[in-house]
Design an enzyme around this catalytic site. Structure first.
Site, PDB file in Angstrom:
ATOM      1  N   GLY A  28       0.773  -1.236   0.000  1.00 24.15           N
ATOM      2  CA  GLY A  28       0.000   0.000   0.000  1.00 24.15           C
ATOM      3  C   GLY A  28       0.808   1.292   0.000  1.00 24.15           C
ATOM      4  O   GLY A  28       1.781   1.451  -0.751  1.00 24.15           O
ATOM      5  N   ARG A  49       5.309  -7.106   9.489  1.00 24.08           N
ATOM      6  CA  ARG A  49       5.322  -8.323  10.328  1.00 24.08           C
ATOM      7  C   ARG A  49       5.562  -9.588   9.512  1.00 24.08           C
ATOM      8  O   ARG A  49       5.754 -10.644  10.073  1.00 24.08           O
ATOM      9  CB  ARG A  49       3.986  -8.432  11.075  1.00 24.08           C
ATOM     10  CG  ARG A  49       3.784  -7.361  12.113  1.00 24.08           C
ATOM     11  CD  ARG A  49       2.354  -7.310  12.574  1.00 24.08           C
ATOM     12  NE  ARG A  49       1.445  -7.028  11.470  1.00 24.08           N
ATOM     13  CZ  ARG A  49       0.133  -7.023  11.554  1.00 24.08           C
ATOM     14  NH1 ARG A  49      -0.454  -7.292  12.688  1.00 24.08           N
ATOM     15  NH2 ARG A  49      -0.622  -6.746  10.497  1.00 24.08           N
ATOM     16  N   ASP A  74       7.022  -5.955  14.506  1.00 21.65           N
ATOM     17  CA  ASP A  74       5.634  -5.642  14.842  1.00 21.65           C
ATOM     18  C   ASP A  74       5.695  -4.354  15.658  1.00 21.65           C
ATOM     19  O   ASP A  74       6.139  -4.362  16.812  1.00 21.65           O
ATOM     20  CB  ASP A  74       5.009  -6.785  15.650  1.00 21.65           C
ATOM     21  CG  ASP A  74       3.545  -6.504  15.993  1.00 21.65           C
ATOM     22  OD1 ASP A  74       3.123  -5.325  15.928  1.00 21.65           O
ATOM     23  OD2 ASP A  74       2.832  -7.459  16.321  1.00 21.65           O
ATOM     24  N   GLY A 104      -0.112   1.092  10.053  1.00 23.86           N
ATOM     25  CA  GLY A 104      -1.341   1.363  10.785  1.00 23.86           C
ATOM     26  C   GLY A 104      -2.396   0.347  10.424  1.00 23.86           C
ATOM     27  O   GLY A 104      -2.272  -0.378   9.434  1.00 23.86           O
ATOM     28  N   SER A 157      -4.945  10.512   8.901  1.00 24.65           N
ATOM     29  CA  SER A 157      -6.078  10.214   8.009  1.00 24.65           C
ATOM     30  C   SER A 157      -7.067  11.360   8.093  1.00 24.65           C
ATOM     31  O   SER A 157      -7.195  12.013   9.134  1.00 24.65           O
ATOM     32  CB  SER A 157      -6.770   8.926   8.464  1.00 24.65           C
ATOM     33  OG  SER A 157      -8.007   8.783   7.807  1.00 24.65           O
ATOM     34  N   TYR A 170     -10.414   4.029  15.410  1.00 21.09           N
ATOM     35  CA  TYR A 170      -9.421   4.415  14.402  1.00 21.09           C
ATOM     36  C   TYR A 170      -9.300   5.948  14.367  1.00 21.09           C
ATOM     37  O   TYR A 170      -8.205   6.509  14.371  1.00 21.09           O
ATOM     38  CB  TYR A 170      -9.866   3.878  13.043  1.00 21.09           C
ATOM     39  CG  TYR A 170      -8.984   4.257  11.874  1.00 21.09           C
ATOM     40  CD1 TYR A 170      -7.778   3.614  11.657  1.00 21.09           C
ATOM     41  CD2 TYR A 170      -9.369   5.259  10.975  1.00 21.09           C
ATOM     42  CE1 TYR A 170      -6.966   3.947  10.572  1.00 21.09           C
ATOM     43  CE2 TYR A 170      -8.567   5.601   9.899  1.00 21.09           C
ATOM     44  CZ  TYR A 170      -7.376   4.944   9.697  1.00 21.09           C
ATOM     45  OH  TYR A 170      -6.580   5.282   8.628  1.00 21.09           O
ATOM     46  N   THR A 205      -5.947   0.615  -1.426  1.00 23.57           N
ATOM     47  CA  THR A 205      -4.964  -0.337  -0.884  1.00 23.57           C
ATOM     48  C   THR A 205      -5.744  -1.496  -0.263  1.00 23.57           C
ATOM     49  O   THR A 205      -6.979  -1.447  -0.151  1.00 23.57           O
ATOM     50  CB  THR A 205      -4.106   0.296   0.234  1.00 23.57           C
ATOM     51  OG1 THR A 205      -4.954   0.533   1.365  1.00 23.57           O
ATOM     52  CG2 THR A 205      -3.443   1.584  -0.193  1.00 23.57           C
TER      53      THR A 205
HETATM   54  N1  LIG Z   1      -5.903   3.281   2.524  1.00 27.38           N
HETATM   55  C1  LIG Z   1      -6.558   4.342   2.958  1.00 27.38           C
HETATM   56  O1  LIG Z   1      -7.653   4.656   2.475  1.00 27.38           O
HETATM   57  C2  LIG Z   1      -5.962   5.207   4.048  1.00 27.38           C
HETATM   58  C3  LIG Z   1      -6.569   6.452   4.289  1.00 27.38           C
HETATM   59  C4  LIG Z   1      -6.046   7.279   5.281  1.00 27.38           C
HETATM   60  C5  LIG Z   1      -4.949   6.884   6.003  1.00 27.38           C
HETATM   61  N2  LIG Z   1      -4.362   5.665   5.753  1.00 27.38           N
HETATM   62  C6  LIG Z   1      -3.209   5.303   6.575  1.00 27.38           C
HETATM   63  O2  LIG Z   1      -2.107   4.985   5.741  1.00 27.38           O
HETATM   64  C7  LIG Z   1      -1.265   4.035   6.393  1.00 27.38           C
HETATM   65  C8  LIG Z   1      -0.996   2.877   5.436  1.00 27.38           C
HETATM   66  O3  LIG Z   1      -2.235   2.292   5.095  1.00 27.38           O
HETATM   67  P1  LIG Z   1      -2.439   1.363   3.801  1.00 27.38           P
HETATM   68  O4  LIG Z   1      -3.747   1.713   3.228  1.00 27.38           O
HETATM   69  O5  LIG Z   1      -1.227   1.392   2.963  1.00 27.38           O
HETATM   70  O6  LIG Z   1      -2.606  -0.062   4.542  1.00 27.38           O
HETATM   71  P2  LIG Z   1      -2.175  -1.531   4.061  1.00 27.38           P
HETATM   72  O7  LIG Z   1      -2.243  -1.659   2.598  1.00 27.38           O
HETATM   73  O8  LIG Z   1      -2.993  -2.429   4.927  1.00 27.38           O
HETATM   74  O9  LIG Z   1      -0.628  -1.623   4.508  1.00 27.38           O
HETATM   75  C9  LIG Z   1      -0.282  -1.492   5.857  1.00 27.38           C
HETATM   76  C10 LIG Z   1       1.199  -1.764   6.028  1.00 27.38           C
HETATM   77  O10 LIG Z   1       1.506  -1.665   7.420  1.00 27.38           O
HETATM   78  C11 LIG Z   1       2.012  -2.926   7.894  1.00 27.38           C
HETATM   79  N3  LIG Z   1       1.578  -3.131   9.274  1.00 27.38           N
HETATM   80  C12 LIG Z   1       0.319  -3.197   9.766  1.00 27.38           C
HETATM   81  N4  LIG Z   1       0.355  -3.411  11.078  1.00 27.38           N
HETATM   82  C13 LIG Z   1       1.663  -3.487  11.431  1.00 27.38           C
HETATM   83  C14 LIG Z   1       2.343  -3.689  12.651  1.00 27.38           C
HETATM   84  N5  LIG Z   1       1.684  -3.891  13.801  1.00 27.38           N
HETATM   85  N6  LIG Z   1       3.699  -3.687  12.640  1.00 27.38           N
HETATM   86  C15 LIG Z   1       4.391  -3.491  11.495  1.00 27.38           C
HETATM   87  N7  LIG Z   1       3.803  -3.292  10.307  1.00 27.38           N
HETATM   88  C16 LIG Z   1       2.445  -3.295  10.280  1.00 27.38           C
HETATM   89  C17 LIG Z   1       1.446  -3.958   6.907  1.00 27.38           C
HETATM   90  O11 LIG Z   1       2.213  -5.161   6.868  1.00 27.38           O
HETATM   91  P3  LIG Z   1       1.844  -6.442   7.784  1.00 27.38           P
HETATM   92  O12 LIG Z   1       0.357  -6.468   7.931  1.00 27.38           O
HETATM   93  O13 LIG Z   1       2.389  -7.614   7.011  1.00 27.38           O
HETATM   94  O14 LIG Z   1       2.550  -6.226   9.069  1.00 27.38           O
HETATM   95  C18 LIG Z   1       1.584  -3.175   5.606  1.00 27.38           C
HETATM   96  O15 LIG Z   1       2.902  -3.179   5.151  1.00 27.38           O
HETATM   97  C19 LIG Z   1      -2.007   3.626   7.678  1.00 27.38           C
HETATM   98  O16 LIG Z   1      -1.474   4.331   8.768  1.00 27.38           O
HETATM   99  C20 LIG Z   1      -3.426   4.055   7.406  1.00 27.38           C
HETATM  100  O17 LIG Z   1      -4.148   4.321   8.593  1.00 27.38           O
HETATM  101  C21 LIG Z   1      -4.845   4.822   4.785  1.00 27.38           C
END
Ligand SMILES: NC(=O)c1ccc[n+]([C@@H]2O[C@H](COP(=O)([O-])OP(=O)(O)OC[C@H]3O[C@@H](n4cnc5c(N)ncnc54)[C@H](OP(=O)(O)O)[C@@H]3O)[C@@H](O)[C@H]2O)c1
Length: 281
Positions: A28, A49, A74, A104, A157, A170, A205
């Site tokens: 993502g 992780r 983690d 996150g 966010s 969240y 994502t």
């Molecule tokens: N997508 C959206 O619409 C959106 C909107 C606003 C804000 N955000 C923020 O953007 C950030 C990235 O989100 P994303 O959409 O890219 O999510 P994603 O596709 O689910 O990717 C999340 C990444 O974080 C890692 N992760 C999750 N929990 C973890 C932990 N406890 N320790 C280490 N790594 C961890 C995941 O790998 P593993 O699970 O393998 O550990 C993955 O690499 C987040 O903070 C999210 O809140 C996203």
């Protein structure tokens, strides 16, 4: 490297020679941030992780000639955060220019049904990890060599400042993360550490892959651009904030989303005009 606010255009818009830690870089938005920072010349370390997924990413980045190292962490576990920062210290010889607190997790659940475990897991992963990693990174960021000083970017966010039903826990973590950005920016400016946030709207994502497409369509229709973002569109904003070009920016929590607040304001203005003309409001 250029002095803050000076230097050639090439130097101001480059990360050559910089070092960066990006959490959650296997997927993502984090994955896109790793590629963008490395593409601008930074050496990047990232974590998640899942060891197999990380190794697959590392291999692909190597093929693209991007300088990226990886380790499993983690971020919700304090001892693992300490180990991560020790790895970073050794990898980059005690100097870090950029920390991106990106890892996150999202929880869609009515507030009345959230358990103590849900609350604690999200608080630890989304908020405490960012606070603690910033503390751990501070002694390394003080040695940053990039013009404009070291940088911390917190990935918050739009949900941290606008209420969406069903994501209360969240939202609390992201709202607090934005406040953390403002406070650290104030406390650590004398150490030449800039602290900024990006607050994305919906980004395509894995995190939102299970969200009902009809709901997404409805939410996107409330914004002028009318669509979800792509991870690279968030990565561009993050890269800019880390560059010498952004040396006069700190404590900002920049929305990176398609104009939702302005559309709402525009609707209010239209309604007010109707009221003034004596129409129904
Ligand atoms: N997508 C959206 O619409 C959106 C909107 C606003 C804000 N955000 C923020 O953007 C950030 C990235 O989100 P994303 O959409 O890219 O999510 P994603 O596709 O689910 O990717 C999340 C990444 O974080 C890692 N992760 C999750 N929990 C973890 C932990 N406890 N320790 C280490 N790594 C961890 C995941 O790998 P593993 O699970 O393998 O550990 C993955 O690499 C987040 O903070 C999210 O809140 C996203």
């Amino acid at each position: 490297m250029a002095v803050a606010g000076c230097g050639s255009r090439e130097e101001r818009w480059s990360l050559a020679g910089a070092t960066a830690l990006v959490t959650g870089g296997s997927k993502g938005i984090g994955h896109a941030i790793v590629e963008e920072l490395a593409g601008f010349g930074a050496r990047v370390h990232t974590c998640s992780r899942n060891a197999a997924e990380l190794e697959e990413c590392r291999r692909r980045w190597e093929e693209k000639n991007l300088r990226v190292t990886v380790s499993v962490c983690d971020v919700s576990v304090r001892a693992q955060r300490e180990k991560l920062m020790e790895t970073v210290r050794q990898t980059f010889d005690g100097k870090l220019d950029i920390l991106v607190n990106n890892a996150g997790q999202l929880l869609f659940k009515p507030a009345a049904e959230c358990t103590a475990e849900d609350f604690s897991n999200l608080m630890t992963t989304n908020l405490e990890a960012s606070f603690h990693l910033s503390q751990l990174a501070r002694p390394l960021l003080i040695h940053a060599s990039i013009a404009g000083g070291g940088s911390i970017i917190n990935v918050s966010s739009i949900g941290g400042s606008i209420a969406f039903a069903g994501s209360t826990v969240y939202a609390i973590t992201k709202g607090a993360l934005s406040q953390l950005t403002r406070n650290l920016a104030t406390e650590w400016a004398p150490n030449k550490i800039r602290v900024n946030g990006v607050a994305p709207g919906f980004v395509t994502t894995d995190m939102i892959k299970d969200v009902d497409p009809e709901y997404m369509k409805q939410e996107n229709s409330k914004t002028p651009l009318g669509r979800s973002g792509k991870p690279v569109e968030i990565a561009s904003a993050v890269s800019f904030l880390c560059m010498p070009a952004a040396s006069y920016i700190t404590g900002q929590g920049g929305d990176v989303e398609p104009g939702r607040r302005h559309r709402a304001r525009h609707r209010r203005q239209q309604r007010d005009r109707t009221c003034h003309r004596g129409g129904a409001c």
